[in-house]
Structures are given as C-alpha cells and as structure tokens.
Design a protein around this motif. Sequence first.
Motif, mmCIF file in Angstrom:
data_model
loop_
_atom_site.group_PDB
_atom_site.id
_atom_site.type_symbol
_atom_site.label_atom_id
_atom_site.label_comp_id
_atom_site.label_asym_id
_atom_site.label_seq_id
_atom_site.Cartn_x
_atom_site.Cartn_y
_atom_site.Cartn_z
ATOM 1 N N LEU A 148 34.143 57.831 44.191
ATOM 2 C CA LEU A 148 34.595 57.225 45.185
ATOM 3 C C LEU A 148 33.544 56.189 46.154
ATOM 4 N N PRO A 149 32.484 56.793 46.390
ATOM 5 C CA PRO A 149 31.302 55.816 46.823
ATOM 6 C C PRO A 149 31.176 54.486 46.356
ATOM 7 N N LEU A 150 31.164 54.854 44.790
ATOM 8 C CA LEU A 150 31.013 53.604 44.139
ATOM 9 C C LEU A 150 32.040 52.626 44.339
ATOM 10 N N ALA A 151 33.140 52.989 44.392
ATOM 11 C CA ALA A 151 34.311 52.178 44.709
ATOM 12 C C ALA A 151 34.187 51.530 46.049
ATOM 13 N N LEU A 152 33.847 52.217 47.071
ATOM 14 C CA LEU A 152 33.642 51.643 48.330
ATOM 15 C C LEU A 152 32.414 50.701 48.343
ATOM 16 N N TRP A 153 31.308 51.098 47.683
ATOM 17 C CA TRP A 153 30.293 50.259 47.646
ATOM 18 C C TRP A 153 30.596 48.905 47.194
ATOM 19 N N ALA A 154 31.188 48.987 45.941
ATOM 20 C CA ALA A 154 31.533 47.648 45.378
ATOM 21 C C ALA A 154 32.408 46.928 46.053
ATOM 22 N N PHE A 155 33.469 47.522 46.774
ATOM 23 C CA PHE A 155 34.340 46.893 47.681
ATOM 24 C C PHE A 155 33.577 46.071 48.583
ATOM 25 N N GLU A 156 32.544 46.851 49.466
ATOM 26 C CA GLU A 156 31.872 46.053 50.510
ATOM 27 C C GLU A 156 31.023 45.010 49.810
ATOM 28 N N ARG A 157 30.388 45.282 48.436
ATOM 29 C CA ARG A 157 29.767 43.975 47.801
ATOM 30 C C ARG A 157 30.766 42.946 47.843
ATOM 31 N N SER A 158 31.821 43.079 47.439
ATOM 32 C CA SER A 158 32.825 41.922 47.025
ATOM 33 C C SER A 158 33.328 41.179 48.293
ATOM 34 N N ARG A 159 32.991 41.689 49.379
ATOM 35 C CA ARG A 159 33.404 40.790 50.800
ATOM 36 C C ARG A 159 32.474 39.726 50.908
ATOM 37 N N ARG A 160 31.315 39.738 50.186
ATOM 38 C CA ARG A 160 30.378 38.711 50.223
ATOM 39 C C ARG A 160 29.835 38.232 48.841
ATOM 40 N N GLY A 161 30.352 38.447 47.861
ATOM 41 C CA GLY A 161 30.013 38.225 46.572
ATOM 42 C C GLY A 161 31.004 38.176 45.560
ATOM 43 N N SER A 162 30.808 38.309 44.261
ATOM 44 C CA SER A 162 31.644 37.829 43.050
ATOM 45 C C SER A 162 32.803 38.610 42.955
ATOM 46 N N ALA A 163 34.044 38.212 42.420
ATOM 47 C CA ALA A 163 35.027 39.011 42.086
ATOM 48 C C ALA A 163 34.731 40.116 41.429
ATOM 49 N N TRP A 164 33.637 40.087 40.614
ATOM 50 C CA TRP A 164 33.447 41.081 39.671
ATOM 51 C C TRP A 164 33.239 42.312 40.235
ATOM 52 N N TRP A 165 32.742 42.394 41.537
ATOM 53 C CA TRP A 165 32.766 43.519 42.473
ATOM 54 C C TRP A 165 34.172 44.218 42.600
ATOM 55 N N LEU A 166 34.836 43.228 42.784
ATOM 56 C CA LEU A 166 36.359 43.914 42.938
ATOM 57 C C LEU A 166 36.920 44.854 41.740
ATOM 58 N N ALA A 167 36.328 44.287 40.599
ATOM 59 C CA ALA A 167 36.742 44.816 39.096
ATOM 60 C C ALA A 167 36.173 46.062 39.196
ATOM 61 N N GLY A 200 38.630 44.550 54.743
ATOM 62 C CA GLY A 200 38.714 43.404 53.952
ATOM 63 C C GLY A 200 40.224 42.735 54.383
ATOM 64 N N ARG A 201 40.167 41.636 55.064
ATOM 65 C CA ARG A 201 41.360 41.106 55.564
ATOM 66 C C ARG A 201 41.714 39.900 54.828
ATOM 67 N N GLU A 202 40.788 39.392 53.948
ATOM 68 C CA GLU A 202 41.089 38.228 53.127
ATOM 69 C C GLU A 202 42.040 38.767 52.036
ATOM 70 N N ARG A 203 42.850 37.781 51.786
ATOM 71 C CA ARG A 203 43.840 37.824 50.767
ATOM 72 C C ARG A 203 43.465 38.348 49.420
ATOM 73 N N ARG A 204 42.350 37.763 48.895
ATOM 74 C CA ARG A 204 41.730 38.000 47.597
ATOM 75 C C ARG A 204 41.199 39.562 47.506
ATOM 76 N N LEU A 205 40.634 39.944 48.638
ATOM 77 C CA LEU A 205 40.270 41.365 48.860
ATOM 78 C C LEU A 205 41.242 42.317 48.805
ATOM 79 N N LEU A 206 42.400 41.857 49.487
ATOM 80 C CA LEU A 206 43.492 42.908 49.325
ATOM 81 C C LEU A 206 44.192 43.038 48.029
ATOM 82 N N ALA A 207 44.434 41.803 47.533
ATOM 83 C CA ALA A 207 44.854 41.743 46.124
ATOM 84 C C ALA A 207 44.188 42.346 45.123
#
Length: 637
Positions: A148-167, A200-207
């Motif tokens: 769970l903290p791994l998912a939240l950390w990776a999501f936060e990183r995706s807000r200013r980084g690569s889409a790989w963080w979302l994966a 995350g309010r950007e469309r790519r983040l929500l998607a």
Amino acid sequence: MSATWPAVLHARSDFLSGGAPGHGEASPGDHLQTLYHLWLVGHQLEHGRAPWRDPYSFRPEAGPIPNFAGWPFGLAYWPLSHVFGLVAGWNVLQLLIYTAAGLLALAWLRELGLPRGPALAGGLAFAIAPYRVEQSVGHLLGPISIMLPLALWAFERSRRGSAWWLALAGAAIASIPLSGQVHLALGAIPFFLVYAAVRGRERRLLAGAGAGAIAAVAAGALVRETVIKGSTESSGRSLDQVTAYSARWGDLVARHVDHARSEQFAFLGWATPLLALAGLALLLRTRRFGLAVILGLGALVPILLALGTRFPLYSPLWHALPPFRFPRVPERLLPIGVLCLAALLAFALARLRGLVATALVLGLVAVDLHARVYGSSVPGDPDAAAAVAPGRLLELPVFDPGIHYGSVYLWYDTVAQAERPGGYSTTAPKPAKAIARRLERLNCGDWSGNTAAMLDRLGVTTVGVHTGLFLRNSAVPDRLFFARRGLVSHGWMPGPRGTVTLFRKGSGTPLQPSAGKPGRPVFCQGWYGDTGLGRDMSEEHAPFWVYGPGSARLRLTAAKPLAATFTVNETVVRRKPAIGPESQSVVLPLGPGWNVLSAEVPHLLGAKPRRVGLHLDELTVTSPSRGSRNRRTGSSP
C-alpha cells in the motif's frame, strides 16, 4: 528489531513466530503455512514447474492447487533460503520486510513534503504498528501491507515523472489480492482510487490509477474463481463467525496479546492516536482538506469495521455488499488504518527539527507501539519425514484442513516432497474436507467403513504418526495408543520410533498389537465431554473403545428421532430406524481385549456451534468374570 524482541535473539535456530509449544514437533502456526507457500516458488522453479502451483496438497482429490500466497515474497525467499537455510532465511526475510515497510512509508511521506524527521517517525509507526506486527508473525497480511505505501509512493512519483511509476503503483495494488489477501484488497483498492482522485487531477494519472484498480479487481476475481469458488468457504461466512472474531472497544487500547484471541488483537497505541488527531487538526488548519479527508477516513473506517458486529453499520454492510460476506475477521482492513495513523502522526510532527528531537520522538513511537508479540518457534526435525516411500503420504493425526496444526505437515513436506490427501488451508477444496472428516477416525484406531480400501484408492503407501501432535492438543484427544494399534492390526509396519514414526505396508510380517490393560471406556473424537449426565455425539460418526470380553449396553436418547447404525470392530452389528426422546437400549457384543465401537447417525441436530447427535445416558459393560460396570466417562488406557 524492537518488533521481534526478544525472539530475535534465537533467530539462528528458531523461527521468529508465535512461540507455540511443539512437544518434540515443529511449533505449529501460520508461519509454517506461509513459509511453505514461499518455499514452493523456488522449489517449483528449480524443477522447471509453474511456481504458482502446489503439486502436493489435497491429492488426488484435487489437481495442483494455485499457490497465490507465494507472490511476491517467494521470489525473495528463494535465494535467502539457499544462503541461510529455511529457518534463518525466514527470519532474514521478516527483518527485511520490516525495513521495507518503514522505508516505503518514509518515501511516501517525503513525497508529501514532510521533513526527514517526521517522515522517519511515520515510517517507524507503520513498520511496527502492533496489528501489522501481529499479522506478520505467521500470516501474510502484515508483509503484503507494504504494497500500500509502495503504491502511494509510486503514484506520487508519477505526478512528476515517468508513466512507469503508474505501472509500479498498479502492480503494487494488484499484488494485494493476487497474493490471496482479498479482504485487505476490499479496502485497499477503493482507498487507492480515492487517494488518486484527490491527489492527481490529470487525466493520465486518473487513467493510470483506474487501470491499476482494474488489474487489482481482476486479480481478486482470479483468486475467487480458482481458489474460493468450489472451496469449503465458497458460500461465505456467517455473521456469527464474524462476531466470534470481532474486536472489542477495549482491544484498541489493550497492549497485552491474548493468544487465544490473537485475531482480535487491534492495539493502536496510546500516544500515537492522540498525535494522529493533532496531525489531522494541523491539516485542516493549513487547509489541506483533501489529505485530511483521505487520511482521516482512512484511519477511522478500518478501525470501526474492526469492531465487526459490535459496530452498528457492519451488519447492514454485510447484507448489502456481497464481498463482505466472505471475510470472517473484520480486522483485516486495519493495515490501511495504521498507515493513515502513521501519516497523521508525521504531520503532527511537521515542525520537528534536530537530531535530538528526532531521536526522542522515535523513542516515544517505539515505546508506545511496542507489544510483545513474537516468540521463538522450534523447527523440530523435518528430516524425520525424509524416508517416505514412493506414493502418497498420510499423516496422523488427521486434521480438518482449516485447523492450524496441519501447518506442521506442510513444514515436513519441504523434505518429504510427497503428495498427500491432507493439507492446511481455510479454502480447501470441498472433497478434501470430506475425505479429512472420513479419515479422522484413524486418529483413534477406528478403521470401520472400508477405511483400508479408501487408503488404497488414495494411493497411500506411507503413514506418518506424529507423536507430539497427539499431546495436549485441543483439536484431537490423545489416543496415540489406539492409532498405532489400528495401523499395526491392519498390516502397517513401523520404522524406527521417534517423534515421527513412518509406517509402511506391503512387506514383512505385521507386528501384533499390544493387548493393553483393561480400564474405563475410552472415548474418541466425535464425542463432547462428559457433563455428569452423559455424553453427546459431536460428529455423525463417533467411536469409543471398551475392554472385553462380554457386552456393552448403551442407553441412548435424541432430541428428535434419528436413525442409527452401530459397529463393533469394524462390523455393523445393530441398526436402529429411530432413536428419539424416549430412552432406548442397544446391546453390543465384545470380544477379548480392546474393542472399538461406533455410533453413526445421518446428521446432527440443533444449531451451531453445538450441534449434537445421540445422547449417551449410560454405558454398562458386562464381563463374564467381573459383572456389570456403569460408565459415563472414559480415560486413556
């Protein structure tokens, strides 16, 4: 180290676990089940087989069952077990997961803008949260909660980084149900989605967050279709079962671990919740309303649901949401709550500066959240099962698949590596449970009902008798004498006697069973204890032993008419079409020496948990040389 103290002092030789007595065997517990699933991953890969399959348990009544619990930590345990051994490798993995829990929570909190000191305190609070520690002693829930903290950390990183963080975030959240922890997933998936929607309010983040949630739902559906569906729990749990595992309000502040109620252990600390409230107030004051709502509700909802049916809204949720009808332990969502409490605590310390202040706060958190949960669990001698003959292995005593004592057999199978009719799982295939119930009578040497033919059909060539599991065991009475007697009288010959004695059939001359000594009747599994007014059957098939020669007169009643069949030494000698409220007597012949008698009914009467069959009012044993003796109770010979 503090979470595992003082058991960590014995980490080289004993398991970091619950510390249950072993009586010469390995200490039973869920740690052996979890270790078995982790071990299987590397074992299967080394033999070129699918690592998500268990080829040994519940055979042949089921095909290779899925080993979802091996994901993802089985991949880490594989090299550790080779470097340190199975026992020390387990302990090293435990310590590494605690370290990862703290570091991942720390990394997430740092992404939220917190200074290093407060974030470190929050990471420590999550890593050693008492409920998470309790669920790491043997259960997989504590370790998998680090996703769970791994998912939240990776999501936060995706807000200013690569889409790989979302994966990575999606893979982490999907790993929770994929590991078999579907109850935690019931809360983790919506929590992750709401968090993503607020942060995350950007469309790519929500998607990306939505895709991760869909993957997690798909993983949960896979577990349901391949494991839960068709298992003993396919119809879900009753509210009565939930009530039995529900925490009380006092459990939230009780530091002491009552091992008889370990599932209800829900200690949150004393200072930590107060600091969390201060952190919530600070978020509201600084107008960070989104985080305040997410973390506030993320802490509150799991805590309230942990109370189960003691929380008024749990029952309506159970009726309204079908997924809630499957978990029996409502505390399973608490890892979400303790992560949110840890984050709120960190926000309360947002202005903390300096090494001294940080050290003092870390000390406070360590003291506040410390609960002595771990013990040293002895590994026994699994090599005792190494000489299993080709074919399948049956272990005595036979346990219901959901009884945790079966975990010892999983540990021994890391050496035996043999298919076996038994296993340990709360989601065992239905046929496996039926066969276990049928074979339980062997625990007391009762071979009635063509049991020998059943063992042949199952392909059993070795029977392992575990002496230590007959001793002071709440699941089975100590009837080792009769278990051995039954094996020997049916041509099974023992190897060298030890804590585990392997019996084989097919060569040599069977040993003659010991005659024993005359004594009181000995009641087996299938009977409730003597109330002073007789005994009730607790199972449809209920055996007991009586010393002869002579006859045994049973005076019986039942709340409602029940058909009954009576056997003596595996032969049906009496049938009664109906035994009801009016007392009836049944006379059964006894041969010389010990005789095994049994009563069998088609079903039990009444409601759970105490459903009963016939009531034995009185047992009278008549011997040609000793006359009549009335017995309502029994003891070991």
